[in-house]
Every structure is written in structure tokens, then in C-alpha cells.
Design an enzyme around this catalytic site. Structure first.
Site, PDB file in Angstrom:
ATOM      1  CD  GLU A 105      -2.792   0.942   2.592  1.00  0.00           C
ATOM      2  OE1 GLU A 105      -3.235  -0.180   2.936  1.00  0.00           O
ATOM      3  OE2 GLU A 105      -3.018   1.970   3.235  1.00  0.00           O
ATOM      4  CG  ASP A 107      -1.585   4.678   2.813  1.00  0.00           C
ATOM      5  OD1 ASP A 107      -2.258   4.114   1.955  1.00  0.00           O
ATOM      6  OD2 ASP A 107      -1.343   4.181   3.938  1.00  0.00           O
ATOM      7  CD  GLU A 109      -4.891   8.043   5.827  1.00  0.00           C
ATOM      8  OE1 GLU A 109      -5.998   7.530   5.988  1.00  0.00           O
ATOM      9  OE2 GLU A 109      -3.986   7.990   6.672  1.00  0.00           O
ATOM     10  CG  HIS A 122      -0.654  10.229   7.637  1.00  0.00           C
ATOM     11  ND1 HIS A 122      -0.222  10.169   8.933  1.00  0.00           N
ATOM     12  CD2 HIS A 122      -0.794   8.948   7.224  1.00  0.00           C
ATOM     13  CE1 HIS A 122      -0.109   8.893   9.302  1.00  0.00           C
ATOM     14  NE2 HIS A 122      -0.443   8.138   8.276  1.00  0.00           N
ATOM     15  CB  THR A 123       3.274   9.901   3.079  1.00  0.00           C
ATOM     16  OG1 THR A 123       4.450  10.093   3.872  1.00  0.00           O
ATOM     17  CG2 THR A 123       2.924  11.200   2.370  1.00  0.00           C
ATOM     18  CG  ASN A 124       2.339   4.219   6.552  1.00  0.00           C
ATOM     19  OD1 ASN A 124       3.524   3.854   6.524  1.00  0.00           O
ATOM     20  ND2 ASN A 124       1.493   3.800   7.470  1.00  0.00           N
ATOM     21  NE  ARG A 133       8.851   0.362   5.707  1.00  0.00           N
ATOM     22  CZ  ARG A 133       8.338  -0.828   5.333  1.00  0.00           C
ATOM     23  NH1 ARG A 133       7.145  -0.899   4.764  1.00  0.00           N
ATOM     24  NH2 ARG A 133       9.043  -1.915   5.507  1.00  0.00           N
ATOM     25  CD  GLU A 134       3.013   5.449  10.727  1.00  0.00           C
ATOM     26  OE1 GLU A 134       4.197   5.332  11.094  1.00  0.00           O
ATOM     27  OE2 GLU A 134       2.122   4.620  10.995  1.00  0.00           O
ATOM     28  CD1 TRP A 199      -8.591   8.226  13.815  1.00  0.00           C
ATOM     29  CD2 TRP A 199      -6.858   9.281  12.882  1.00  0.00           C
ATOM     30  NE1 TRP A 199      -8.617   7.961  12.469  1.00  0.00           N
ATOM     31  CE2 TRP A 199      -7.567   8.595  11.882  1.00  0.00           C
ATOM     32  CE3 TRP A 199      -5.721  10.038  12.524  1.00  0.00           C
ATOM     33  CZ2 TRP A 199      -7.185   8.638  10.532  1.00  0.00           C
ATOM     34  CZ3 TRP A 199      -5.341  10.068  11.182  1.00  0.00           C
ATOM     35  CH2 TRP A 199      -6.072   9.374  10.204  1.00  0.00           C
ATOM     36  N   GLY A 203      -4.777  15.079  17.084  1.00  0.00           N
ATOM     37  CA  GLY A 203      -4.874  13.809  17.783  1.00  0.00           C
ATOM     38  C   GLY A 203      -6.277  13.477  18.297  1.00  0.00           C
ATOM     39  NE  ARG A 280       5.895   4.220  15.204  1.00  0.00           N
ATOM     40  CZ  ARG A 280       5.459   4.527  14.006  1.00  0.00           C
ATOM     41  NH1 ARG A 280       5.807   5.687  13.449  1.00  0.00           N
ATOM     42  NH2 ARG A 280       4.678   3.710  13.349  1.00  0.00           N
TER      43      ARG A 280
END
Ligand SMILES: *[C@@H]1O[C@H](CO)[C@@H](O)[C@H](O)[C@H]1NC(C)=O
Length: 292
Positions: A105, A107, A109, A122-124, A133-134, A199, A203, A280
Site C-alpha cells: 500500500e 498512502d 492522507e 500524512h504518507t505511509n 512508515r509514517e 484521531w 490527535g 518509538r
């Protein structure tokens, strides 16, 4: 007026007109031919003879569409104009995805915001079902004022995310270092506008204000110069001599100018990078983050 001046005065508009119509027919995307509306009970609409698509969201439902074709590598452009005004709580997702548990995928967003506060892009990237992998960005323009082009250049060496032609993110093929790369599963294009006020904005602190509904995002200028997956085989566009034109993306590598442009974007507009989030990943950053 001299004769030659007159000829050129006559010729220029004709030439300009031919060039224009040629580029329109190359861009040739028609939402009727290329996409199916998949949900939203009439909230998604194809307009202007297939040149425009709009998604809308109200308290009862969002809406979405997907491409008729599946693609395996390509350069895929779409122009989007996002929900204007107070779009807090809304998410416009635009992505490529294959099917199944070990899907790939890619992304984009767009997380809405209060009027005047910036959207978050936002990408992933998911490979073999694994994401995390944001990378997130602000934009250097107001994405609700006008259409802007969001592109994915996806070839066997890398995936490049682009905004108005500027590369913002690259995911390289590091299979030789044990990082899976999307290259065997064809992907469809999907897009949806939905409520994610648990979210999306700060947040989840800021909720969707339904007084502003329906919320609308618009799409135009779709162009897929891409290999299409047909009956278990990938059919790629013919490549032109000289490395430009259809198919030139297949062995595209970023040059110094595009590298610099990407560094500029990342330095000034990136607001989150998983590769810099050591908290993280206490056991160590993902492999692709540790290779230059
Ligand atoms: C919304 O705006 C606030 C304030 O500028 C910012 O902190 C936040 O990252 C923006 N985007 C989202 C999606 O919350």
C-alpha cells in the site's frame, strides 16, 4: 501588419490550440472510464462529462471510489482540491493498495483542520502487510484554494511521492538489505472522504463540526502512465526513444536538482518522520532508515 506577422498571429492560436488539445488527450483521464464509485449512496459524483469527481461527507456517511484497473508500476497523477474552511475531523485518503493480508500500500492522507490551520499530509508505505512508515508534512500552499497535483512514481527501484512535481519522500528498493519492496502485487487506486474525528485533528482533540456539512473534496486531471495488470500479466506503455514520454518513469532516478528540492521540502515542511522517532523504535530504527 506584415504578411509573416499575420501568419504567425493566425498560426499561433491554432498551434497553441493543437498543443493544448494534444496534452488534454494525453492526460485523457475520464472518471467514467477509469473509476467506479464504490460507496456513499450518491454522495460521490462524476461531473463535467467525466472530467471532475467530487466526494462528500455528512453526518450519515462519507463516500469513495476506486480505479477499474490494477497497476504494477507507473507514474500516477491526480489533482485534488481539499475540503475548504473548517475541515477538522475529516480525512481525505488517496492511495494505492493491493488485496489481502500481506498487501502492499502507498498512502497519501489529508487530515483536515480548523479554518486557517494547516492540513497535514500524512504518507505511509506498506510492504507485505507491514506499514509503520509514517511521514507527515505541511504544505507550502493552501490545498483547499485550488487543485494541486499529487503523484506517485513507482518503479522497481523506488517509490517517489510528489506534490506539484516536487518530490517530498522516497522509499527505495532495499530488498538486498532485507526490506520488502512492492513489486509483485498489482494495486488499485482508492480514495475516500470520511469522518475520523477520533484521531485526525490534533490527535482527536478537535471534532468534526457537522454544521459545516456536507464537506466536499474534488478531483480532476487523473493521468496514469502505468503498467496495467490484465489477466495475470502486466502491460506497460510503449517507451519512446530518448528517455522521455510514456514509460520514461520506469528507470527514472532522481537527479541532484530533485534531491535538493526534496531536502528543502523535508527541512521546511516535514512535521513527522518515523525514521527520526527513536522513542518509538527502542530496539533500533527500521533498516531502511539506517541506510544512506
Ligand atoms: C492543525 O493545526 C494545528 C495548529 O497549527 C497543528 O498543530 C496540527 O498539526 C494541524 N493539523 C492537524 C491534522 O491536526
Amino acid at each position: 501588419m506584415t504578411c509573416s506577422a499575420m501568419t504567425s498571429a493566425l498560426l499561433l492560436p491554432i498551434l497553441a490550440c493543437c498543443l493544448l488539445s494534444a496534452s488534454v488527450s494525453v492526460a485523457g483521464g475520464n472518471f467514467y472510464n477509469d473509476f467506479d464509485i464504490t460507496w456513499g449512496d450518491g454522495r460521490a459524483k462524476i461531473l463535467n462529462n467525466g472530467q471532475l469527481l467530487t466526494l462528500s461527507l455528512d453526518k450519515a456517511s462519507g463516500s469513495g471510489f476506486q480505479s477499474k484497473s490494477e497497476y504494477l508500476f507507473g507514474k500516477i497523477d491526480m489533482q485534488l482540491k481539499l475540503v475548504p474552511g473548517n475541515s477538522a475531523g475529516t480525512v481525505t485518503a488517496y492511495y494505492l493498495s493491493s488485496q489481502g493480508r500481506t498487501h502492499d500500500e502507498i498512502d497519501f492522507e489529508f487530515l483536515g483542520n480548523l479554518s486557517g490551520d494547516p492540513y497535514t499530509l500524512h504518507t505511509n508505505v506498506f510492504t507485505q502487510g507491514k506499514g509503520n512508515r509514517e511521514m507527515q508534512f505541511k504544505l507550502w500552499f493552501d490545498p483547499t484554494n485550488d487543485f494541486h497535483t499529487y503523484s506517485l512514481l513507482w518503479n522497481p527501484q523506488q517509490i517517489i511521492f510528489m506534490v506539484d512535481g516536487s518530490p517530498i519522500r522516497v522509499f527505495r528498493n532495499l530488498e538486498n538489505r532485507g526490506v520488502a519492496f512492492p513489486k509483485n502485487q498489482a494495486m488499485r487506486i482508492y480514495s475516500s472522504l470520511w469522518n475520523a474525528d477520533d484521531w485526525a485533528t490534533r490527535g482527536g482533540l478537535i471534532k468534526t463540526d457537522w454544521k459545516n456539512a456536507p464537506f466536499t473534496a474534488s478531483y480532476r486531471g487523473f493521468n496514469a502512465d502505468a503498467c496495467v495488470w490484465v489477466a495475470g500479466r502486466s502491460r506497460c506503455p510503449a517507451r519512446k526513444m530518448g528517455g522521455s514520454g510514456a514509460g520514461a518513469w520506469m528507470d527514472y532516478q532522481m537527479d541532484v536538482t530533485s534531491q535538493k528540492r526534496m531536502s528543502w521540502v523535508q527541512k521546511n515542511y516535514m512535521i513527522y518522520n518515523y525514521c527520526a522517532d527513536r522513542k518509538r523504535f527502542p530496539q533500533g530504527l527500521p533498516t531502511e532508515c539506517t541506510i544512506n
